[in-house]
Motif scaffolding. Sequence first.
Motif, PDB file in Angstrom:
ATOM      1  N   ASN A 123      -4.893   4.709 -16.852  1.00  0.00           N
ATOM      2  CA  ASN A 123      -5.102   4.468 -15.345  1.00  0.00           C
ATOM      3  C   ASN A 123      -5.814   3.143 -15.216  1.00  0.00           C
ATOM      4  N   ILE A 124      -5.152   2.381 -14.315  1.00  0.00           N
ATOM      5  CA  ILE A 124      -5.761   1.015 -13.813  1.00  0.00           C
ATOM      6  C   ILE A 124      -6.223   1.057 -12.647  1.00  0.00           C
ATOM      7  N   THR A 125      -7.427   0.303 -12.274  1.00  0.00           N
ATOM      8  CA  THR A 125      -7.934   0.209 -10.952  1.00  0.00           C
ATOM      9  C   THR A 125      -7.903  -1.125 -10.454  1.00  0.00           C
ATOM     10  N   LEU A 126      -7.165  -1.442  -9.521  1.00  0.00           N
ATOM     11  CA  LEU A 126      -7.196  -2.957  -9.002  1.00  0.00           C
ATOM     12  C   LEU A 126      -7.935  -2.928  -7.659  1.00  0.00           C
ATOM     13  N   THR A 127      -8.136  -4.248  -7.524  1.00  0.00           N
ATOM     14  CA  THR A 127      -8.738  -4.433  -6.113  1.00  0.00           C
ATOM     15  C   THR A 127      -7.646  -4.649  -5.024  1.00  0.00           C
ATOM     16  N   LEU A 128      -7.856  -4.697  -3.978  1.00  0.00           N
ATOM     17  CA  LEU A 128      -6.797  -4.818  -2.933  1.00  0.00           C
ATOM     18  C   LEU A 128      -6.216  -6.298  -2.896  1.00  0.00           C
ATOM     19  N   GLU A 129      -6.763  -7.094  -3.305  1.00  0.00           N
ATOM     20  CA  GLU A 129      -6.570  -8.506  -3.370  1.00  0.00           C
ATOM     21  C   GLU A 129      -5.411  -8.444  -4.619  1.00  0.00           C
ATOM     22  N   GLU A 130      -5.834  -8.074  -5.734  1.00  0.00           N
ATOM     23  CA  GLU A 130      -5.075  -7.900  -6.978  1.00  0.00           C
ATOM     24  C   GLU A 130      -3.597  -7.464  -6.563  1.00  0.00           C
ATOM     25  N   ALA A 131      -3.831  -6.015  -5.944  1.00  0.00           N
ATOM     26  CA  ALA A 131      -2.682  -5.270  -5.661  1.00  0.00           C
ATOM     27  C   ALA A 131      -1.684  -6.098  -4.743  1.00  0.00           C
ATOM     28  N   ALA A 132      -2.229  -6.838  -3.785  1.00  0.00           N
ATOM     29  CA  ALA A 132      -1.409  -7.619  -2.666  1.00  0.00           C
ATOM     30  C   ALA A 132      -0.817  -8.766  -3.437  1.00  0.00           C
ATOM     31  N   ALA A 133      -1.269  -9.341  -4.318  1.00  0.00           N
ATOM     32  CA  ALA A 133      -0.995 -10.586  -4.853  1.00  0.00           C
ATOM     33  C   ALA A 133      -0.204 -10.608  -6.196  1.00  0.00           C
ATOM     34  N   GLY A 312      -0.245  -9.267   6.288  1.00  0.00           N
ATOM     35  CA  GLY A 312      -0.582  -7.989   5.640  1.00  0.00           C
ATOM     36  C   GLY A 312      -0.055  -8.267   3.986  1.00  0.00           C
ATOM     37  N   ILE A 313       0.428  -7.422   3.420  1.00  0.00           N
ATOM     38  CA  ILE A 313       0.925  -7.185   2.118  1.00  0.00           C
ATOM     39  C   ILE A 313       2.271  -7.372   1.838  1.00  0.00           C
ATOM     40  N   LYS A 314       2.605  -8.040   0.952  1.00  0.00           N
ATOM     41  CA  LYS A 314       4.237  -7.947   0.566  1.00  0.00           C
ATOM     42  C   LYS A 314       4.581  -6.494   0.277  1.00  0.00           C
ATOM     43  N   SER A 315       5.813  -6.217   0.560  1.00  0.00           N
ATOM     44  CA  SER A 315       6.266  -4.830   0.299  1.00  0.00           C
ATOM     45  C   SER A 315       6.787  -5.139  -1.148  1.00  0.00           C
ATOM     46  N   MET A 321       6.830  -9.322   4.269  1.00  0.00           N
ATOM     47  CA  MET A 321       5.427  -9.135   4.541  1.00  0.00           C
ATOM     48  C   MET A 321       4.838  -8.169   5.641  1.00  0.00           C
ATOM     49  N   GLY A 322       3.962  -7.446   5.313  1.00  0.00           N
ATOM     50  CA  GLY A 322       3.376  -6.561   6.322  1.00  0.00           C
ATOM     51  C   GLY A 322       2.620  -7.432   7.293  1.00  0.00           C
ATOM     52  N   ASP A 323       1.861  -6.677   8.262  1.00  0.00           N
ATOM     53  CA  ASP A 323       0.960  -7.581   9.326  1.00  0.00           C
ATOM     54  C   ASP A 323      -0.486  -7.047   9.319  1.00  0.00           C
ATOM     55  N   LEU A 324      -1.514  -8.093   9.891  1.00  0.00           N
ATOM     56  CA  LEU A 324      -2.671  -7.724   9.788  1.00  0.00           C
ATOM     57  C   LEU A 324      -2.992  -7.184  11.232  1.00  0.00           C
ATOM     58  N   TYR A 325      -3.625  -6.169  11.457  1.00  0.00           N
ATOM     59  CA  TYR A 325      -3.819  -5.666  12.897  1.00  0.00           C
ATOM     60  C   TYR A 325      -5.451  -5.857  13.129  1.00  0.00           C
ATOM     61  N   CYS A 326      -5.949  -6.482  14.114  1.00  0.00           N
ATOM     62  CA  CYS A 326      -7.356  -6.765  14.264  1.00  0.00           C
ATOM     63  C   CYS A 326      -7.730  -5.977  15.432  1.00  0.00           C
ATOM     64  N   HIS A 327      -8.613  -4.852  15.413  1.00  0.00           N
ATOM     65  CA  HIS A 327      -8.943  -3.984  16.416  1.00  0.00           C
ATOM     66  C   HIS A 327     -10.350  -4.450  16.848  1.00  0.00           C
ATOM     67  N   VAL A 328     -10.405  -4.820  18.227  1.00  0.00           N
ATOM     68  CA  VAL A 328     -11.647  -5.560  18.802  1.00  0.00           C
ATOM     69  C   VAL A 328     -12.676  -4.369  19.122  1.00  0.00           C
TER      70      VAL A 328
END
Length: 375
Positions: A123-133, A312-315, A321-328
């Motif tokens: 089992n390997i745990t990754l940060t979101l940054e690692e998973a994305a890149a 966002g993150i590469k599929s 690439m996905g998108d980033l949704y900013c909620h105000v």
Amino acid sequence: MAKKDYYEILGVSKNATESEIKKAYKRLAMKYHPDKNQDNKAEAEAKFKEVKEAYEILTDEQKKAAYDQYGHAAFEQGFGAGAGGFGGFGGGSAFDDIFSDFFGGGRGRGGHGPSRGADLQYNITLTLEEAAAGVKKEIKVPTWVSCDTCHGQGTEKASDVVTCDTCHGAGVVQMRQGFFAVQQECPTCHGRGKVVKNPCKKCHGEGRIQKTKTLSVTIPAGVDTGNRIRLSGEGEAGLNGAPAGDLYVQVQVRSHAIFERDGSNLHCEIPINIALASLGGEVEVPTLNGKVSLTIPAETQTGKMFRLRGKGIKSLRGSAMGDLYCHVVVETPVNLTNKQKELLKELSESFKADKSSKHSPKEKSFFDKVKKFFG
Ligand SMILES: [Zn+2]
Ligand SMILES: [Zn+2]
């Protein structure tokens, strides 16, 4: 170079039935058949190959499933290659590509008697940054490896491995049960067909020893919790030189302080103060690749959402690439100084003086509804 989508190549929808896929293939195969395209043979042949490949993948249940999940990445060679310093024992194919799980790599599974090594899970745990890149990780796996003294044979001299007397090398024996002859694994050699006369001292004839292996795993960009990467032949070594099992690296992506992930899209909250929300202006918003500037228009309300395309993150399948949704979120100011309180009181007075309520359209319509409700 981005490869064309298999469904697109065949001109069928993603939920096309097998017979639709077959039909499309037949039609295109006829169209591009080299014999029918004498004038532009090379081009037609290339198209023909493309069509054939798409057809072969999409009509194979396992390959299709892999493609639907991972896209072309599922079949890329060299995925997961580059394991540091782990030369392949027992044939040299230490690493098949990661997803060969889905289309049966070179090593036949199941066809090797019972002494094939066990599969392992890591089992390997990754940060979101690692998973994305995507990331290369070194992992240490306690396992059984092929004995280096006897090269997994269980004995130092090849001549000490002899044909099993019980089964005469067949690995199986015939047992009679009533009228039926039943084949069973040979109890003497456990299906190998061979036995070891002078067992190796290091591994006591087992052909394998316990060791902690260090492996380098290439995690492709875009992985998410639940994805599994298979390292073929990196599980436990089998007994007496039997094939090794596989190692499955199970991915878990940690939750992130700022971003929430939804497939290849990211969501985040952008708190802004009432002054900025009212007057508009620029804010810096975080992305996985650093900050970008976002223009907040005047009169922005809480809940307003801004989409940053491609942040966002590469599929995993394909290069989209996905998108980033900013909620105000408009934040009520706290810890005000006397001066600030004065300013707000002044503002409040000016709202009251202006009886039209045009500064708070929602508030106005709400109280109108309340009035109607009680009236
Ligand atoms: Zn040995
Ligand atoms: Zn035997």
